[in-house]
Design a protein around this motif. Structure first.
Motif, PDB file in Angstrom:
ATOM      1  N   HIS A 592     132.188 -17.205  32.224  1.00 33.66           N
ATOM      2  CA  HIS A 592     133.443 -16.939  31.191  1.00 33.66           C
ATOM      3  C   HIS A 592     134.120 -18.419  31.615  1.00 33.66           C
ATOM      4  O   HIS A 592     134.965 -19.826  31.919  1.00 33.66           O
ATOM      5  CB  HIS A 592     134.640 -16.797  31.869  1.00 33.66           C
ATOM      6  N   ALA A 593     132.340 -19.697  31.285  1.00 37.47           N
ATOM      7  CA  ALA A 593     133.017 -21.080  31.391  1.00 37.47           C
ATOM      8  C   ALA A 593     133.248 -21.874  30.347  1.00 37.47           C
ATOM      9  O   ALA A 593     133.561 -22.628  29.887  1.00 37.47           O
ATOM     10  CB  ALA A 593     131.033 -21.813  31.820  1.00 37.47           C
ATOM     11  N   SER A 594     133.350 -20.777  29.183  1.00 36.76           N
ATOM     12  CA  SER A 594     134.211 -21.206  27.655  1.00 36.76           C
ATOM     13  C   SER A 594     134.926 -20.476  27.048  1.00 36.76           C
ATOM     14  O   SER A 594     135.149 -19.825  27.865  1.00 36.76           O
ATOM     15  CB  SER A 594     132.411 -21.311  26.496  1.00 36.76           C
ATOM     16  N   ARG A 595     135.306 -21.439  25.687  1.00 37.33           N
ATOM     17  CA  ARG A 595     136.666 -20.079  25.194  1.00 37.33           C
ATOM     18  C   ARG A 595     135.991 -18.825  24.751  1.00 37.33           C
ATOM     19  O   ARG A 595     136.707 -17.945  24.366  1.00 37.33           O
ATOM     20  CB  ARG A 595     136.986 -21.001  23.925  1.00 37.33           C
ATOM     21  N   GLN A 597     134.032 -17.401  25.969  1.00 40.43           N
ATOM     22  CA  GLN A 597     133.776 -16.091  26.721  1.00 40.43           C
ATOM     23  C   GLN A 597     134.872 -16.271  28.260  1.00 40.43           C
ATOM     24  O   GLN A 597     135.005 -15.154  28.791  1.00 40.43           O
ATOM     25  CB  GLN A 597     132.592 -16.887  27.962  1.00 40.43           C
ATOM     26  N   ALA A 598     135.543 -16.499  27.656  1.00 39.69           N
ATOM     27  CA  ALA A 598     137.165 -15.921  27.803  1.00 39.69           C
ATOM     28  C   ALA A 598     137.003 -15.290  28.318  1.00 39.69           C
ATOM     29  O   ALA A 598     137.329 -14.052  27.467  1.00 39.69           O
ATOM     30  CB  ALA A 598     138.287 -15.756  27.029  1.00 39.69           C
ATOM     31  N   ARG A 599     138.066 -14.662  30.194  1.00 40.30           N
ATOM     32  CA  ARG A 599     137.623 -13.303  30.543  1.00 40.30           C
ATOM     33  C   ARG A 599     139.371 -12.907  29.688  1.00 40.30           C
ATOM     34  O   ARG A 599     140.055 -13.637  30.229  1.00 40.30           O
ATOM     35  CB  ARG A 599     137.577 -13.809  32.227  1.00 40.30           C
ATOM     36  N   GLU A 600     139.422 -11.793  29.982  1.00 44.97           N
ATOM     37  CA  GLU A 600     140.833 -10.626  29.701  1.00 44.97           C
ATOM     38  C   GLU A 600     141.456 -11.198  30.996  1.00 44.97           C
ATOM     39  O   GLU A 600     140.464 -10.452  32.530  1.00 44.97           O
ATOM     40  CB  GLU A 600     140.488  -9.306  29.325  1.00 44.97           C
ATOM     41  N   THR A 621     132.226 -25.696  36.267  1.00 44.69           N
ATOM     42  CA  THR A 621     133.581 -26.577  36.502  1.00 44.69           C
ATOM     43  C   THR A 621     134.322 -26.215  36.232  1.00 44.69           C
ATOM     44  O   THR A 621     135.698 -27.294  36.182  1.00 44.69           O
ATOM     45  CB  THR A 621     132.920 -27.998  36.180  1.00 44.69           C
ATOM     46  N   GLU A 622     134.714 -24.938  35.085  1.00 49.04           N
ATOM     47  CA  GLU A 622     135.994 -24.816  34.540  1.00 49.04           C
ATOM     48  C   GLU A 622     136.395 -23.572  33.857  1.00 49.04           C
ATOM     49  O   GLU A 622     134.497 -23.060  34.090  1.00 49.04           O
ATOM     50  CB  GLU A 622     136.569 -25.819  33.036  1.00 49.04           C
ATOM     51  N   ASP A 623     136.889 -22.293  34.309  1.00 48.33           N
ATOM     52  CA  ASP A 623     137.308 -20.958  34.096  1.00 48.33           C
ATOM     53  C   ASP A 623     137.714 -21.197  32.792  1.00 48.33           C
ATOM     54  O   ASP A 623     138.764 -21.082  32.988  1.00 48.33           O
ATOM     55  CB  ASP A 623     137.698 -20.372  35.359  1.00 48.33           C
ATOM     56  N   TRP A 624     137.509 -20.131  31.863  1.00 48.17           N
ATOM     57  CA  TRP A 624     138.908 -19.709  30.776  1.00 48.17           C
ATOM     58  C   TRP A 624     138.976 -18.602  30.635  1.00 48.17           C
ATOM     59  O   TRP A 624     138.401 -17.222  31.045  1.00 48.17           O
ATOM     60  CB  TRP A 624     137.738 -19.627  29.437  1.00 48.17           C
ATOM     61  N   LEU A 625     141.073 -17.872  30.675  1.00 47.47           N
ATOM     62  CA  LEU A 625     141.227 -17.087  30.903  1.00 47.47           C
ATOM     63  C   LEU A 625     141.708 -16.503  29.531  1.00 47.47           C
ATOM     64  O   LEU A 625     142.229 -17.327  29.009  1.00 47.47           O
ATOM     65  CB  LEU A 625     141.904 -16.695  32.057  1.00 47.47           C
ATOM     66  N   GLN A 626     141.917 -15.272  29.299  1.00 48.79           N
ATOM     67  CA  GLN A 626     143.124 -15.036  28.111  1.00 48.79           C
ATOM     68  C   GLN A 626     143.355 -13.361  28.694  1.00 48.79           C
ATOM     69  O   GLN A 626     143.444 -13.110  29.153  1.00 48.79           O
ATOM     70  CB  GLN A 626     142.120 -14.602  26.692  1.00 48.79           C
ATOM     71  N   PHE A 627     144.607 -13.774  27.547  1.00 48.97           N
ATOM     72  CA  PHE A 627     146.203 -12.656  27.776  1.00 48.97           C
ATOM     73  C   PHE A 627     146.297 -12.910  26.550  1.00 48.97           C
ATOM     74  O   PHE A 627     146.811 -13.707  25.730  1.00 48.97           O
ATOM     75  CB  PHE A 627     146.717 -13.255  29.220  1.00 48.97           C
ATOM     76  N   THR A 628     147.737 -11.492  26.412  1.00 51.50           N
ATOM     77  CA  THR A 628     147.988 -11.239  24.914  1.00 51.50           C
ATOM     78  C   THR A 628     149.161 -10.531  25.325  1.00 51.50           C
ATOM     79  O   THR A 628     149.959 -10.382  26.113  1.00 51.50           O
ATOM     80  CB  THR A 628     147.284 -10.092  24.079  1.00 51.50           C
TER      81      THR A 628
END
Length: 705
Positions: A592-595, A597-600, A621-628
């Motif tokens: 989940h290294a990009s927007r 691929q963001a992990r819920e 170098t970076e992780d992307w996470l998403q939430f609602t």
């Protein structure tokens, strides 16, 4: 401890045969024909050796090379021979007036009489009956098995196997140098090595009661046998065995001015000829070889013509007695003074012949040879031997020569490349090579001057660790190892001109984490260690910590890695221990290294992640996470990172617009944003430096009124 005479004697032997006394096995000695064998003694034959043991009833045991037996008693209840290891051939006669003899092996026991048997003991027991029949009882059972002529029985802990064979085939396998005489037609094996009087005495004993067992005191027994050290091959180098070859008479007169006498020499040595003539006869003597080549003339010693030749090889020779003046009779005698030590194994004239010789040099016992003797004008100036090293290690050959012989020693590999020469240590030629790989090698003994016997004493010191099952000298051959499990290896050993200078190992990282490798070289070996990834990119090198090569890498992602151990100098073994310390948190199931691929993640729940670990040239170098958010409200995100990891966090909406950044206090980062509307939002957690794990917890509170 009192010695009970077993009445068993040596009737013949050859090579290296030793007796280990029952009361002091460490005081072993070379066998002699008159040695008293006591109950409980062990008899051992070594490489290319054999012995024939005889009983008074004419029973004989023929021991092949590398065999060992224990001598039993002489009373009817104790007639016993215990075969400890090897191949023994038995010809059983009438055992003490219709008695029998007990033979014991590791898996069977039996009573034998009137039978010709071959015994083979190798941890399992094999009995082959050539003549007669015998009953064999496997140990642990009460029933006996009848074995007839032409049948074989092999007994193991797992069971019994019966088969048939040809007695002639078994006979053919016996040692041809001595034992083939047992099988010759019309030859009684019990008579071998015995005088006629001794044989007749043995036969006469059958008509009477067997002789009572007699006690021999330890002191008397030691007087009967030569001291073991006195029979050491090196101590026998300058001793000579005197053999009378010929004695003859002759006359010389006006019509017969010369006479010829022929004689044969069966082994190399010095020949001394003495010719004593009547007072009226003046003569001279000359020695010729079989090609009538003149070898030596006589000289006068107090009126006796004496002729000496120090370096005769085995062969046929002619002696000419010629009158100078006068007439009369003469007497002559020919004596051979031959070294007590005879060649064993047989030497070859070159490396190719040595390679196809019957026997190689043993690495556990001494060998011997002769050099400098002249045969038909040619002097044997060098001997070649072959030997095998079973594993990597160091070899030392110490070559002792008798006083009249000067020599040098050289070592060659299987490609006949010269590896090492000898040097002198107080009159002993010493050759050393520390870095031999397993394989075939040649030893050349070359004469400088003189003639005589020499003794080869080997000392093979195996490497500290076993050789690898297969080579792993390249990345493609890399040997698989497991993290946290010690492995061993060898470097610096020489095989056919090539030295193994590096080893490769392959291992798998199941999780992200840190790697610590310790390589401890031994002996004279110095190494360096390097780490590579699956793309062959170099990741790390080693440094020294008190003689141990240490390699560390803190940021490895899951995957395949390679270690190269490269020799700097010397040779020896090493131990290798790779230790993996897993990261604090598990790796993500998917990147989940990009927007995109963001992990819920869920509000109010803690989520973990890893940053800074290196995988195939790329560092995460970076992780992307998403939430609602289902309802409007105020957002607070708390992040905690391991000490070695520095991060930064940012909040974005669904359109990619940046909404907020995090502020740091020690290893905690806080991100806040008020008045968020319902919808999807993204968190980007970016590594600034280092590597390690982190936790993130997003929380939502209703909007402030």
């Amino acid at each position: 401890m009192e010695c009970i005479d077993s009445t068993i004697r040596f009737s013949d032997f050859f090579g290296e045969v030793f007796v280990y006394p029952h009361d002091d096995p460490e005081d072993f000695y070379f066998a002699t024909l008159d040695a008293t064998l006591c109950v409980g003694d062990n008899v051992e034959t070594r490489h290319d050796s054999g012995a024939i043991l005889s009983l008074v009833d004419m029973t004989t045991f023929v021991m092949r090379s590398n065999s060992r037996v224990e001598i039993g008693g002489v009373e009817e209840s104790e007639n016993r021979l215990r075969i400890l290891v090897g191949h023994v051939f038995g010809n059983f006669k009438r055992m003490f007036k219709d008695g029998s003899m007990d033979v014991e092996m590791s898996q069977v026991a039996m009573s034998v009489r009137g039978t010709v048997v071959s015994f083979v003991e190798d941890g399992n027991s094999t009995i082959e009956v050539l003549q007669g029949a015998m009953d064999v009882r496997p140990k642990g059972t009460t029933e006996s098995i009848r074995v007839n002529a032409g049948e074989s029985l092999r007994v193991t802990p797992d069971g019994v196997t019966r088969s048939t064979f040809s007695p002639a085939d078994v006979a053919a396998r016996l040692d041809a140098r001595k034992i083939d005489r047992l099988l010759a037609d019309g030859v009684d094996p019990a008579l071998l090595g015995q005088t006629e009087a001794a044989a007749q005495a043995a036969k006469a004993a059958l008509a009477d009661d067997p002789p009572p067992a007699k006690a021999v005191t330890p002191g008397a027994r030691r007087e009967q046998r030569p001291d073991a050290r006195a029979r050491d091959p090196v101590s026998m180098l300058n001793e000579r065995d005197q053999v009378a070859l010929k004695s003859a008479e002759g006359e010389l007169d006006r019509d017969h001015r010369e006479q010829w006498h022929d004689f044969s020499v069966d082994r190399p040595g010095a020949v001394v000829i003495r010719v004593e003539a009547d007072a009226g006869l003046n003569l001279r003597a000359n020695l010729f070889d079989a090609d009538e080549r003149h070898l030596s003339g006589s000289r006068d010693e107090d009126g006796i013509r004496t002729l000496t030749r120090e370096n005769l090889a085995a062969g046929d020779y002619r002696l000419r007695i010629r009158s100078n003046q006068g007439e009369g009779a003469y007497d002559l005698s020919v004596w051979l003074y031959t070294p007590m030590i005879m060649p064993q194994p047989a030497a070859a004239a070159g490396p190719e012949e040595a390679l196809h010789a019957d026997a190689a040099l043993p690495l556990r016992t001494a060998s011997a040879g002769l050099l400098g003797y002249v045969d038909r004008g040619a002097r044997d100036a060098e001997d070649w031997f072959v030997f095998e090293t079973p594993r990597s290690g160091a070899i030392e050959w110490r070559v002792h020569a008798e006083d009249d012989l000067s020599l040098r020693v050289n070592l060659f590999d299987a490609n006949e490349q010269h590896l090492s020469g000898s040097h002198d240590e107080e009159g002993v030629r010493v050759l050393t090579r520390e870095d031999l790989a397993p394989g075939t090698y040649f030893l050349r003994i070359r004469r400088n001057q003189g003639q005589g016997a020499y003794v080869l004493q080997p000392q093979f010191t195996p490497a500290a660790h076993p050789d690898p099952v297969r080579p792993h000298e390249s990345r493609e051959q890399a040997r698989k190892i497991e993290p946290d499990v010690e492995a061993t290896g060898l470097l610096g050993y020489r095989d056919r001109g090539q030295r193994n200078t590096e080893d490769w190992f392959r291992f798998e990282m199941a999780t992200s984490g840190a790697l610590h490798v310790a390589v401890r070289p031994e002996g004279t070996l110095a190494v360096r260690v390097n780490l590579f990834d699956a793309n062959e990119q170099h990741l790390s090198g080693s440094h020294d910590e008190e003689g141990v090569r240490v390699l560390t890498r803190e940021d490895l992602a899951p995957g395949t890695y390679f270690l190269r151990i490269r020799r700097n100098q010397g040779q020896g073994g090493y131990t290798l221990l790779p230790i993996v310390t897993p990261a604090l948190y598990p790796d993500a199931d998917a990147p989940h290294a990009s927007r995109e691929q963001a992990r819920e993640i869920a509000l109010g729940a803690e989520t973990t992640g890893l940053l800074g670990y290196r995988d195939l040239d790329q560092r995460n170098t970076e992780d992307w996470l998403q939430f609602t958010l289902a309802n409007p409200g105020d957002l607070q995100v708390t992040l905690n990172a391991e000490t070695g990891l520095r991060i930064h966090a940012n909040l974005f909406d669904a359109d990619g617009q940046h909404l907020s950044g995090a502020r740091r206090e020690d290893q905690t980062w806080t991100l806040e944003r008020d008045d968020l509307e319902p919808g999807t939002y993204f968190l980007r957690i970016r590594r600034n430096q280092g590597q390690g794990g982190y936790t993130v917890r997003p929380a939502m509170t209703p909007p402030t009124q």
